[in-house]
Design a protein around this motif. Structure first.
Motif, mmCIF file in Angstrom:
data_model
loop_
_atom_site.group_PDB
_atom_site.id
_atom_site.type_symbol
_atom_site.label_atom_id
_atom_site.label_comp_id
_atom_site.label_asym_id
_atom_site.label_seq_id
_atom_site.Cartn_x
_atom_site.Cartn_y
_atom_site.Cartn_z
ATOM 1 N N PRO A 1 0.817 -1.225 0.000
ATOM 2 C CA PRO A 1 0.000 0.000 0.000
ATOM 3 C C PRO A 1 0.852 1.278 0.000
ATOM 4 O O PRO A 1 0.483 2.267 -0.637
ATOM 5 C CB PRO A 1 -0.821 -0.113 1.290
ATOM 6 C CG PRO A 1 -0.864 -1.569 1.594
ATOM 7 C CD PRO A 1 0.459 -2.100 1.120
ATOM 8 N N LEU A 2 1.989 1.235 0.672
ATOM 9 C CA LEU A 2 2.881 2.397 0.679
ATOM 10 C C LEU A 2 3.487 2.612 -0.707
ATOM 11 O O LEU A 2 3.561 3.754 -1.187
ATOM 12 C CB LEU A 2 3.977 2.201 1.730
ATOM 13 C CG LEU A 2 4.923 3.369 1.943
ATOM 14 C CD1 LEU A 2 4.168 4.638 2.341
ATOM 15 C CD2 LEU A 2 5.958 3.003 3.005
ATOM 16 N N ALA B 1 2.089 1.875 -3.480
ATOM 17 C CA ALA B 1 0.992 2.424 -4.278
ATOM 18 C C ALA B 1 0.830 3.926 -4.043
ATOM 19 O O ALA B 1 0.532 4.673 -4.982
ATOM 20 C CB ALA B 1 -0.306 1.684 -3.978
ATOM 21 N N ARG B 2 1.026 4.372 -2.814
ATOM 22 C CA ARG B 2 0.939 5.810 -2.516
ATOM 23 C C ARG B 2 1.973 6.607 -3.296
ATOM 24 O O ARG B 2 1.779 7.784 -3.589
ATOM 25 C CB ARG B 2 1.128 6.066 -1.015
ATOM 26 C CG ARG B 2 -0.097 5.778 -0.219
ATOM 27 C CD ARG B 2 -0.019 6.147 1.245
ATOM 28 N NE ARG B 2 0.971 7.124 1.630
ATOM 29 C CZ ARG B 2 1.581 7.143 2.818
ATOM 30 N NH1 ARG B 2 1.294 6.239 3.730
ATOM 31 N NH2 ARG B 2 2.462 8.078 3.091
ATOM 32 N N PHE B 3 3.082 5.956 -3.644
ATOM 33 C CA PHE B 3 4.135 6.607 -4.421
ATOM 34 C C PHE B 3 3.971 6.346 -5.916
ATOM 35 O O PHE B 3 4.855 6.643 -6.709
ATOM 36 C CB PHE B 3 5.515 6.156 -3.932
ATOM 37 C CG PHE B 3 5.942 6.843 -2.669
ATOM 38 C CD1 PHE B 3 6.779 7.945 -2.713
ATOM 39 C CD2 PHE B 3 5.476 6.409 -1.440
ATOM 40 C CE1 PHE B 3 7.163 8.591 -1.548
ATOM 41 C CE2 PHE B 3 5.849 7.046 -0.270
ATOM 42 C CZ PHE B 3 6.690 8.146 -0.316
ATOM 43 N N GLY B 4 2.843 5.761 -6.317
ATOM 44 C CA GLY B 4 2.551 5.515 -7.714
ATOM 45 C C GLY B 4 3.171 4.253 -8.276
ATOM 46 O O GLY B 4 3.115 4.014 -9.483
ATOM 47 N N GLN C 1 3.221 0.470 -9.028
ATOM 48 C CA GLN C 1 2.204 -0.561 -9.200
ATOM 49 C C GLN C 1 2.778 -1.932 -8.849
ATOM 50 O O GLN C 1 3.682 -2.432 -9.521
ATOM 51 C CB GLN C 1 1.708 -0.548 -10.635
ATOM 52 C CG GLN C 1 0.495 -1.366 -10.859
ATOM 53 C CD GLN C 1 -0.163 -0.990 -12.177
ATOM 54 O OE1 GLN C 1 0.469 -0.549 -13.124
ATOM 55 N NE2 GLN C 1 -1.460 -1.164 -12.228
ATOM 56 N N GLN D 1 10.325 7.083 -9.308
ATOM 57 C CA GLN D 1 9.433 6.592 -8.256
ATOM 58 C C GLN D 1 10.205 5.850 -7.167
ATOM 59 O O GLN D 1 9.910 6.008 -5.983
ATOM 60 C CB GLN D 1 8.352 5.682 -8.852
ATOM 61 C CG GLN D 1 7.334 6.450 -9.659
ATOM 62 C CD GLN D 1 6.288 5.555 -10.291
ATOM 63 O OE1 GLN D 1 6.549 4.405 -10.620
ATOM 64 N NE2 GLN D 1 5.096 6.095 -10.476
ATOM 65 N N PHE E 1 10.382 6.896 -3.284
ATOM 66 C CA PHE E 1 9.922 5.938 -2.278
ATOM 67 C C PHE E 1 11.018 5.625 -1.263
ATOM 68 O O PHE E 1 10.828 5.777 -0.058
ATOM 69 C CB PHE E 1 9.446 4.641 -2.954
ATOM 70 C CG PHE E 1 9.068 3.579 -1.969
ATOM 71 C CD1 PHE E 1 7.853 3.629 -1.309
ATOM 72 C CD2 PHE E 1 9.929 2.532 -1.696
ATOM 73 C CE1 PHE E 1 7.501 2.653 -0.381
ATOM 74 C CE2 PHE E 1 9.597 1.557 -0.777
ATOM 75 C CZ PHE E 1 8.375 1.615 -0.118
ATOM 76 N N SER F 1 12.025 8.295 1.199
ATOM 77 C CA SER F 1 10.957 8.902 2.002
ATOM 78 C C SER F 1 11.012 8.506 3.483
ATOM 79 O O SER F 1 11.462 7.414 3.836
ATOM 80 C CB SER F 1 9.586 8.490 1.450
ATOM 81 O OG SER F 1 9.313 7.128 1.744
ATOM 82 N N ALA G 1 8.322 7.950 5.060
ATOM 83 C CA ALA G 1 7.275 6.932 5.174
ATOM 84 C C ALA G 1 7.879 5.529 5.072
ATOM 85 O O ALA G 1 7.454 4.614 5.783
ATOM 86 C CB ALA G 1 6.213 7.141 4.100
ATOM 87 N N TRP G 2 8.858 5.329 4.205
ATOM 88 C CA TRP G 2 9.542 4.036 4.078
ATOM 89 C C TRP G 2 10.499 3.818 5.243
ATOM 90 O O TRP G 2 10.472 2.787 5.900
ATOM 91 C CB TRP G 2 10.285 3.962 2.746
ATOM 92 C CG TRP G 2 11.295 2.850 2.651
ATOM 93 C CD1 TRP G 2 12.642 2.979 2.529
ATOM 94 C CD2 TRP G 2 11.049 1.434 2.648
ATOM 95 N NE1 TRP G 2 13.248 1.749 2.453
ATOM 96 C CE2 TRP G 2 12.287 0.780 2.523
ATOM 97 C CE3 TRP G 2 9.903 0.656 2.739
ATOM 98 C CZ2 TRP G 2 12.419 -0.603 2.492
ATOM 99 C CZ3 TRP G 2 10.025 -0.732 2.707
ATOM 100 C CH2 TRP G 2 11.268 -1.349 2.581
#
Length: 113
Positions: free
Chosen positions: A28-29, A31-34, A36, A68, A72, A75, A77-78
């Protein structure tokens, strides 16, 4: 379309939790960064008795992949999220990047059968 296939050799006894974290937190994380995610999971066979897993990702181009992934992996977030839970279970990994047709990519992504 660009496909990235990453295989992981995992530390003993870690595959179940690795796959859980990959599917429930990292995917899901991503995906937040685009990014796939096509598929992620445990290998059906063990190479030399080792636990292994995989991650398959799709990108429209190599340039987009680079952008990307840089965003990611750079970040907070990661770094503050699933990074440690993922990396602590990996013994080694290997990445293959290949170009495929849009039609083949669509099939893999479930957009066409």
């Amino acid at each position: 379309m660009i496909l990235e296939i990453r295989t992981y050799r995992l530390r003993p006894g870690t595959s179940e939790e690795f796959v859980r974290v990959m599917r429930q937190e990292a995917a899901p994380l991503l995906a937040r960064f685009g990014i796939q995610v096509v598929a992620a999971g445990a290998s059906l066979v063990r190479e030399d008795g080792h636990e292994e897993a995989y991650l398959i990702r799709a990108f429209p181009s190599l340039a987009v992949r680079d952008e990307q992934e840089e965003a990611f992996y750079g970040s907070d977030a990661w770094r503050d999220g699933p990074r440690e839970a993922i990396l602590s279970r990996i013994e080694s990994y290997h990445t293959v990047v290949l170009e495929t047709s849009e039609a083949a990519g669509d099939v893999l992504l479930g957009r066409r059968s």
